[in-house]
Write a protein that holds these residues in place. Sequence first.
Motif: not given
Length: 399
Positions: A344-358
């Motif tokens: 359950e993570v955004d794997t579009s590759g364009l979501d560079f928000k800190a929460s998603n990267r972490q």
Amino acid sequence: MRAARILIVLLASLTLAACGSLPRNAFTAKEITGVAPQGMSEVRFNASDAAAGVRFAEAARTRFNDQKGFDVLAISGGGANGAYGAGTLVGWTKAGNRPEFDIVTGVSTGALTAPFAFLGPDWDQRLTQAYTSAAAGKILKRRGLDIFFRPGFYNTEALRGLVEKYVDPPLLYAVSVEQAKGRRLLIATTNLDTEQTVIWDMGAIASRGDEAALKLFQDVLVASASIPGVFPPTLIEVDGKGRKLSEMHVDGGVTIPFFVAPEALLLWTSPDHGIARPGNIRVIVNGKIGGGFSFTPGGTLSIISRSWGTMSKSLMRTHLTASAAFARRNGGSLLFAAIPDDAEVDTSGLDFKASNRQALFDLGRRRAEMEIAWTEPASPEAAPAVVAAPTISTSALRP
């Protein structure tokens, strides 16, 4: 949702940026044949050139003869998903069974990870910072009015700044030391002028040790991570016949999802499983590889976005299957680590928000620590498709 909006805005804005261009002096195919960047003639080869690939791997084959095992790591593209691969490497270190890789290759975001993977666990802290720091969240820096005059919806200022911050003279020196031992760090870019995948021997570049070498090293990394349309291409200056020319390089993922061997060698079989045996190959896939349901609206942008994602996954599965078959035929093995399809993570590759990267970083780290990150592609005798990810659900990995 944020990444989806970014993609929609990006695709819509490309029509406005269609007139943007980079100033270049035209040249012919004959003029560009055999040229080299800044006098460095032995630092790259085309992925389609098997003979050149074998020549560049000579030191690695010599190293193979002197040791029992031989480990290759290939890291794919995936934009922000590179945080997953970074976490996988850090978790692998914590698990205590991460090998010293004889060859490390990187494509796109994998190119940014590869130098740290190559240099080993002592560089894990810098790798972690590169993917989880605030600086990484500024990669997608929107352009101003120059979008009408330059290609790419975002400029590479922040990307280049990130590369220059973490790829410095000490890193260059460390890479050159490992190059002298016969280890190899290879990065893929796509040369749009020749429509070829170019494989750069980064250790050969690093061994020059001067400012020109550092700049070229950084340029190759930026070029490999420059998604066409999202970022402008990187122009790499080469010594033409009597004048300076500039090659146009973009994301290596345009032509290859990850690099294991020259294209022609993927179909090759060693007569005796001899010195060309690939050994143990590990592939970090910075993304999901399985197909999944998602209702696709009937709009043009939605169709383009969905088609692009579907094509990328299909290419990845095909390349994994071909690379695994190559390894098996020659006495080796291949395992891959991909983001689980149920994550359950955004794997579009364009979501560079800190929460998603972490979240991506933590997922990769936990799976590697628990030693459930790696999967073997199915053999031809078992099934034609890639086997499913490990049965442990990602819900069991949440803190």
